[in-house]
Design an enzyme around this catalytic site. Structure first.
Site, PDB file in Angstrom:
ATOM      1  N   PHE A 178       0.811  -1.213   0.000  1.00 63.81           N
ATOM      2  CA  PHE A 178       0.000   0.000   0.000  1.00 63.81           C
ATOM      3  C   PHE A 178       0.848   1.268   0.000  1.00 63.81           C
ATOM      4  CE2 PHE A 178       0.933  -0.025   4.501  1.00 63.81           C
ATOM      5  CZ  PHE A 178       0.822   1.294   4.907  1.00 63.81           C
ATOM      6  N   LYS A 179       2.115   1.146   0.414  1.00 66.74           N
ATOM      7  CA  LYS A 179       2.984   2.327   0.452  1.00 66.74           C
ATOM      8  C   LYS A 179       3.150   2.957  -0.937  1.00 66.74           C
ATOM      9  CE  LYS A 179       3.880   1.567   4.842  1.00 66.74           C
ATOM     10  NZ  LYS A 179       5.162   1.249   5.422  1.00 66.74           N
ATOM     11  N   ASP A 180       2.984   2.148  -1.992  1.00 64.28           N
ATOM     12  CA  ASP A 180       3.104   2.680  -3.354  1.00 64.28           C
ATOM     13  C   ASP A 180       2.052   3.746  -3.652  1.00 64.28           C
ATOM     14  OD1 ASP A 180       5.260   1.056  -4.224  1.00 64.28           O
ATOM     15  OD2 ASP A 180       3.888  -0.612  -4.603  1.00 64.28           O
TER      16      ASP A 180
END
Length: 486
Positions: free
Chosen positions: A123-125
């Site tokens: 999800f950091k993307d």
């Protein structure tokens, strides 16, 4: 839009002025002087938008000093089907953050929001890809360069490096705890051969890495000379980018603005769920925000008792959801600032106490630091805890019942979400990563390997480039200075 420090001793700044940094000069975190509001009419109009257009509409409320045409171009450059292409079977390409209903019974609904379709499968993307483009845009305007110094417990590092690799004027120095990430996570970072990427494996735990980042950020002379910036979740632009998918999740799960949803968020550093808090403060109809922790349950303890008690490195567990192996939640100060009615003096005193005594107590009991615990429910926060046996059982159960494979952190979220289901209010669990990143536990739970998107089949076999260093701030400064030549 002006930004102020949670500790009240730094001047107000614009979005672009705080974009490239992390901590405010006084050691606090930046927040808007006032949260912008979202109207019902805006929510109605936003239901029809693409993810890129929604991101632009949200971002322009916060980045008021960037020309709207430029901001829109950056959003459209970031949020494309080509970048977010690693979809699960059955997912339609191009949706960016599709919802998947896991179960619906007795008026309750449990939903998964896919956030891991980006280049590093985490999800950091969702925020980091935007941050890379914002950094490059801003540095070009200033004819400047930036040395990013960050810490990761697994996913932040790879997302940052994939977002910044090859970008003009940017170097990345990323700390990670030596031998405490999954094999896949380690390979994602250490296999990068780009000359502007430097991986440092620190002999310690994530909090040792994070403490060094804060120590360097607080050395204002060194920070200025070395042009140090940060991509950790203390960076305000990352938090803002995450607000977008909460709004998208709400709009996708509802048909009118008189409906509410709740979110359960696997949480260690409080950055992801902090974005949900901001979306709620903006007026998005969010009912509950549920923080799901692993064995490192600092946040769960606070939301149950009002006591914030940081663990020592020796008390921090190495778990099978390693991205949450954190005992000092960096973004938590932002919520405490709101909880204390933005009393910067009290915030400064409490977080000084964290440094000197290891925590503070807002339970209202005799001898405590305040009685704000009774106010927490007004902000919608709840919490729960999941341990290894829970996540293995949850991975197996979700696979058997719904044919969906989830990763270990998402399993923590699903386990805790089930404790707080309410009739008539969809519960959205934010997916943290694709299961391939934590194959060891998937194999334990399901007796088989997790599926891998194309291009990741043999990533662990690639050559790796990294340096091992002790948790020593002065040695780290020397390492950075030698490689920047500044």
């Amino acid at each position: 839009m002006q930004y102020v420090s949670t500790r009240g001793q730094s001047p107000a700044q614009s979005f672009s002025q705080i974009l490239l940094g992390g901590l405010a000069p006084d050691g606090g975190l930046y927040l808007p002087a006032e949260y912008p509001k979202v109207s019902g009419a805006e929510l109605d109009a936003w239901r029809k938008l693409s993810y890129a257009d929604l991101a632009f509409e949200v971002l322009k409320k916060f980045a008021t000093d960037i020309p709207e045409a430029d901001l829109k171009a950056l959003a459209h450059k970031t949020y494309t089907a080509d970048v977010y292409r690693n979809v699960r079977k059955g997912e339609e390409p191009g949706q960016i953050t599709p919802l998947c209903t896991l179960e619906e019974k007795n008026g309750t609904k449990l939903v998964l929001q896919a956030l891991s379709n980006g280049p590093t499968l985490a999800f950091k993307d969702m925020a980091m890809q935007l941050l890379g483009n914002l950094f490059e845009y801003t540095l070009a305007r200033q004819d400047a360069e930036l040395n990013i110094f960050g810490a990761t417990s697994g996913d932040t590092g790879s997302a940052a490096e994939y977002a910044m690799r090859g970008k003009k004027g940017i170097r990345v120095f990323m700390l990670s705890p030596h031998k405490k990430m999954s094999a896949f996570q380690t390979a994602q970072m250490f296999s990068l051969q780009d000359p502007n990427i430097f991986n440092i494996a620190v002999e310690g735990v994530f909090d040792d890495c994070q403490d060094m980042v804060k120590a360097v950020s607080n050395d204002l002379t060194f920070k200025a000379r070395q042009k140090i910036g940060t991509v950790n979740s203390i960076n305000w632009a990352r938090v803002v980018a995450q607000v977008v998918y909460y709004i998208r999740g709400y709009l996708s799960a509802t048909t009118s603005n008189d409906q509410k949803v709740s979110f359960t968020v696997p949480s260690g550093n409080f950055g992801n769920i902090c974005a949900g808090h901001i979306a709620r403060m903006m007026g998005v109809p969010i009912d509950k925000l549920v923080a799901a922790t692993n064995e490192n349950d600092v946040l769960d303890e606070f939301f149950r008792t009002g006591v914030y008690r940081v663990r020592k490195s020796s008390e921090t567990y190495h778990t099978t959801s390693p991205s949450m192996d954190i005992s000092k939640a960096s973004n938590f100060e932002r919520f405490v600032y709101d909880l204390l009615d933005r009393d910067a003096d009290r915030v400064r005193a409490l977080f000084k106490k964290v440094e000197t005594e290891g925590g503070f107590d807002l339970s209202g009991k005799p001898g405590s630091d305040g009685n704000e615990f009774e106010k927490i429910s007004r902000y919608g926060f709840l919490s729960g805890k999941s341990v290894h046996s829970d996540r293995v059982a949850t991975i197996r159960d979700v696979q058997e019942k719904y044919g969906v494979t989830i990763d270990t952190h998402t399993a923590d979220g699903v386990k805790v979400a089930r404790e707080y289901l309410s009739p008539g209010i969809p519960m959205i669990v934010l997916e943290t990563a694709l299961p391939a990143k934590f194959n060891e536990t998937i194999r334990e739970a399901l007796g088989r390997d997790a599926e891998r998107p194309a291009g990741f089949e043999n990533i662990e076999a690639l050559p790796q480039r990294f340096d091992v260093m002790p948790a020593n701030v002065e040695k780290m400064k020397a390492y950075i200075a030698e490689r920047t030549g500044l």
